[in-house]
Design an enzyme around this catalytic site. Structure first.
Site, short mmCIF file in Angstrom:
data_model
loop_
_atom_site.label_atom_id
_atom_site.label_comp_id
_atom_site.label_asym_id
_atom_site.label_seq_id
_atom_site.Cartn_x
_atom_site.Cartn_y
_atom_site.Cartn_z
N ARG A 128 80.03 8.69 22.72
CA ARG A 128 80.01 10.07 23.22
C ARG A 128 81.38 10.72 23.05
O ARG A 128 82.41 10.10 23.33
CB ARG A 128 79.63 10.05 24.71
CG ARG A 128 79.72 11.39 25.41
CD ARG A 128 78.49 12.24 25.15
NE ARG A 128 78.37 13.29 26.16
CZ ARG A 128 78.68 14.56 25.94
NH1 ARG A 128 79.14 14.94 24.75
NH2 ARG A 128 78.52 15.45 26.89
N ALA A 183 58.26 -10.42 59.65
CA ALA A 183 59.07 -11.64 59.71
C ALA A 183 59.51 -11.97 58.29
O ALA A 183 59.14 -11.30 57.34
CB ALA A 183 58.27 -12.80 60.31
N PHE A 203 55.97 -18.44 45.41
CA PHE A 203 56.65 -18.76 46.67
C PHE A 203 56.23 -17.74 47.72
O PHE A 203 56.42 -16.53 47.53
CB PHE A 203 58.16 -18.74 46.46
CG PHE A 203 58.95 -19.10 47.69
CD1 PHE A 203 58.98 -20.41 48.15
CD2 PHE A 203 59.67 -18.14 48.36
CE1 PHE A 203 59.71 -20.74 49.28
CE2 PHE A 203 60.42 -18.46 49.48
CZ PHE A 203 60.44 -19.77 49.94
N HIS A 231 77.42 7.56 31.80
CA HIS A 231 76.43 8.22 30.96
C HIS A 231 76.23 9.70 31.33
O HIS A 231 75.58 10.43 30.57
CB HIS A 231 75.06 7.52 31.08
CG HIS A 231 74.96 6.23 30.32
ND1 HIS A 231 75.57 5.07 30.72
CD2 HIS A 231 74.31 5.93 29.16
CE1 HIS A 231 75.29 4.10 29.88
NE2 HIS A 231 74.53 4.59 28.91
N LEU A 241 56.57 -16.73 51.49
CA LEU A 241 57.24 -16.84 52.79
C LEU A 241 57.24 -15.52 53.55
O LEU A 241 56.86 -15.47 54.73
CB LEU A 241 58.69 -17.32 52.59
CG LEU A 241 59.54 -17.47 53.85
CD1 LEU A 241 59.02 -18.61 54.73
CD2 LEU A 241 61.00 -17.71 53.49
N THR A 242 57.65 -14.43 52.93
CA THR A 242 57.91 -13.17 53.61
C THR A 242 56.68 -12.56 54.26
O THR A 242 55.58 -12.60 53.70
CB THR A 242 58.51 -12.16 52.62
OG1 THR A 242 59.68 -12.73 52.03
CG2 THR A 242 58.89 -10.86 53.31
N GLU A 243 56.88 -12.00 55.43
CA GLU A 243 55.82 -11.29 56.16
C GLU A 243 56.30 -9.89 56.52
O GLU A 243 57.49 -9.61 56.50
CB GLU A 243 55.44 -12.07 57.41
CG GLU A 243 54.97 -13.49 57.11
CD GLU A 243 54.67 -14.30 58.37
OE1 GLU A 243 54.82 -13.76 59.49
OE2 GLU A 243 54.28 -15.47 58.22
N ILE A 266 54.90 -10.71 47.85
CA ILE A 266 54.78 -12.02 47.23
C ILE A 266 54.73 -11.89 45.71
O ILE A 266 53.72 -11.48 45.14
CB ILE A 266 53.52 -12.76 47.75
CG1 ILE A 266 53.54 -12.83 49.29
CG2 ILE A 266 53.45 -14.14 47.13
CD1 ILE A 266 54.80 -13.44 49.88
N GLU A 317 65.28 -12.90 48.09
CA GLU A 317 65.74 -14.12 48.79
C GLU A 317 66.59 -13.79 50.01
O GLU A 317 67.55 -14.49 50.34
CB GLU A 317 66.53 -15.04 47.84
CG GLU A 317 65.96 -15.19 46.45
CD GLU A 317 64.53 -15.68 46.39
OE1 GLU A 317 63.78 -15.46 47.36
OE2 GLU A 317 64.15 -16.27 45.37
#
Length: 404
Positions: free
Chosen positions: A287, A148, A141, A358, A143-145, A174, A383
């Site tokens: 512990r 943008a 998929f 921990h 899309l991302t820039e 990507i 997303e």
């Protein structure tokens, strides 16, 4: 086990048109038990190997494919197992307790078909969609820039000349962009300023002229999953690669994939939080401090109690969002964003407290909570960042688009 496919956005082909079949609850419970056993057994071995080598072993994808874990949610008619979306998320919850790279394969491959099916031509169904569902071809998929990524602000452009589109622009972050067989890519039609001025393509990752693939896989978490920067300079794309019609680009990207994928990411946050809680409880019981189990300390019990409530509340919202999507309800988009917003914030709180339980031990890589803590951070931007989700929800609230 077969059921009806989940609703998708309207388009050339609607997955609701597939035949319904009864849901086999007994078989589904057996499948949940099988996946749980795999995650807790071979899945943990794979997780250790991935962390040690920084690579996903070549044998993992075929094993997931052969077990049917990559075709859980797609319609039976397309080669999937037809599990309803809300029930499929119960399986994603389990898978997400494993290594993030395992979860990523199951999540992406079980989701990209939703973007493609309503718009694919018969040829694209046979050549790309069905092989993707079968796990024999990988679709990324795209899309991302860098500047943008919310959809309408895309700067990558496509220009049609004759029967060829020419692509210019750059894509970032990507997932599977290096090793995939196809990019499911969205772009703005050159010169367009309208909301419907977008296109989507199923482009082969096969050395197209002017297409540069840069391996950008050195990440904090999700070790082993490849990520790419893609640069296109007058890259020719045949008209046959167009997915849907001119103007369908954002429908493909946002409605077809992102809406249900946000809910899936939200459930993956629930699953990973459950794993963090499990590790915290195991450590607190093992512990000792001053001769008593750490779990007997009130402060630790408070941490674990808060985690339990946090996880349960987020899970309930995710299931509600999934049912809204299944039913095609008007509030499905808002609930999708709200569920991701709540679940990833929950995951941050739970993993932080689990690491604190921990103590200093949790900071060392020899302890599994260290990897869980790193992997959890990625879901804050998968997303769409929470800032984007809040914009979506906030606008719906102030305009009265949601009810209580």
């Amino acid at each position: 086990m077969t059921t009806t496919a989940t609703p998708t956005t309207s388009g050339a082909r609607d997955s609701e048109s597939f035949d319904e079949a009864p849901f086999d609850e007994e078989a589904f419970q057996d499948l949940k038990a099988e996946i749980t056993a795999w995650v807790e057994g071979p899945g943990e071995d794979y997780a250790d190997e991935i962390e040690a080598t920084g690579q996903v072993p070549d044998r993992l994808l075929p094993e997931l494919r052969d077990r049917g874990y990559l075709s859980l949610a797609a319609p039976v008619e397309l080669g999937g197992r037809g599990i309803p979306f809300s029930r499929y998320l119960e399986l994603m919850e389990i898978v997400s307790r494993s290594h993030a790279s395992i979860r990523m394969l199951v999540h992406v491959i079980n989701g990209t078909w939703r973007a493609m099916v309503p718009f694919a031509t018969p040829e694209q169904l046979e050549e790309v969609v069905k092989p993707s569902i079968a796990g024999t071809k990988l679709v990324a998929f795209t899309l991302t820039e860098a500047t943008a990524g919310t959809g309408q602000d895309l700067r990558t452009t496509a220009r049609l000349e004759g029967d060829t589109w020419y692509l210019n622009g750059e894509k970032h972050l990507i997932t599977f962009g290096v090793k995939c067989d196809y990019w499911l890519i969205a772009a703005r039609i050159e010169g367009s300023t309208e909301k419907d001025g977008f296109v989507a393509f199923l482009m082969p990752n096969s050395g197209l002229p002017g297409a540069e693939v840069i391996d950008d896989s050195d990440t904090m978490g999700i070790r082993g999953t490849d990520h790419a920067i893609l640069r296109f300079t007058e890259t020719p794309v045949p008209a046959s690669a167009l997915l849907g019609e001119q103007g369908d680009g954002l429908k493909v990207a946002l409605g077809g994939f992102l809406l249900p994928s946000r809910v899936s990411v939200a459930m993956s946050a629930v699953g990973l939080a459950e794993r963090a809680q499990q590790l915290a409880v195991e450590y607190a019981n093992r512990r000792e401090t001053f001769g008593k189990p750490l779990s007997s300390r009130q402060a630790i019990q408070f941490y674990l109690a808060e985690n339990y409530a946090d996880i349960a509340a987020a899970r309930a919202l995710v299931i509600e969002a999934a049912k809204a999507y299944e039913e095609g309800r008007a509030d499905a988009g808002v609930l999708s964003s709200a569920s991701k917003m709540v679940a990833v914030d929950m995951l941050a709180r739970v993993t932080d407290k689990a690491l604190q339980v921990h103590g200093g031990q949790g900071y060392w890589k020899r302890n599994k909570i260290e990897r869980v803590y790193r992997d959890a951070r990625a879901q804050r931007f998968e997303e769409g960042t929470n800032e984007i989700q809040k914009l979506v929800v906030g606008r719906a609230v102030v305009t009265g688009a949601v009810s209580y």
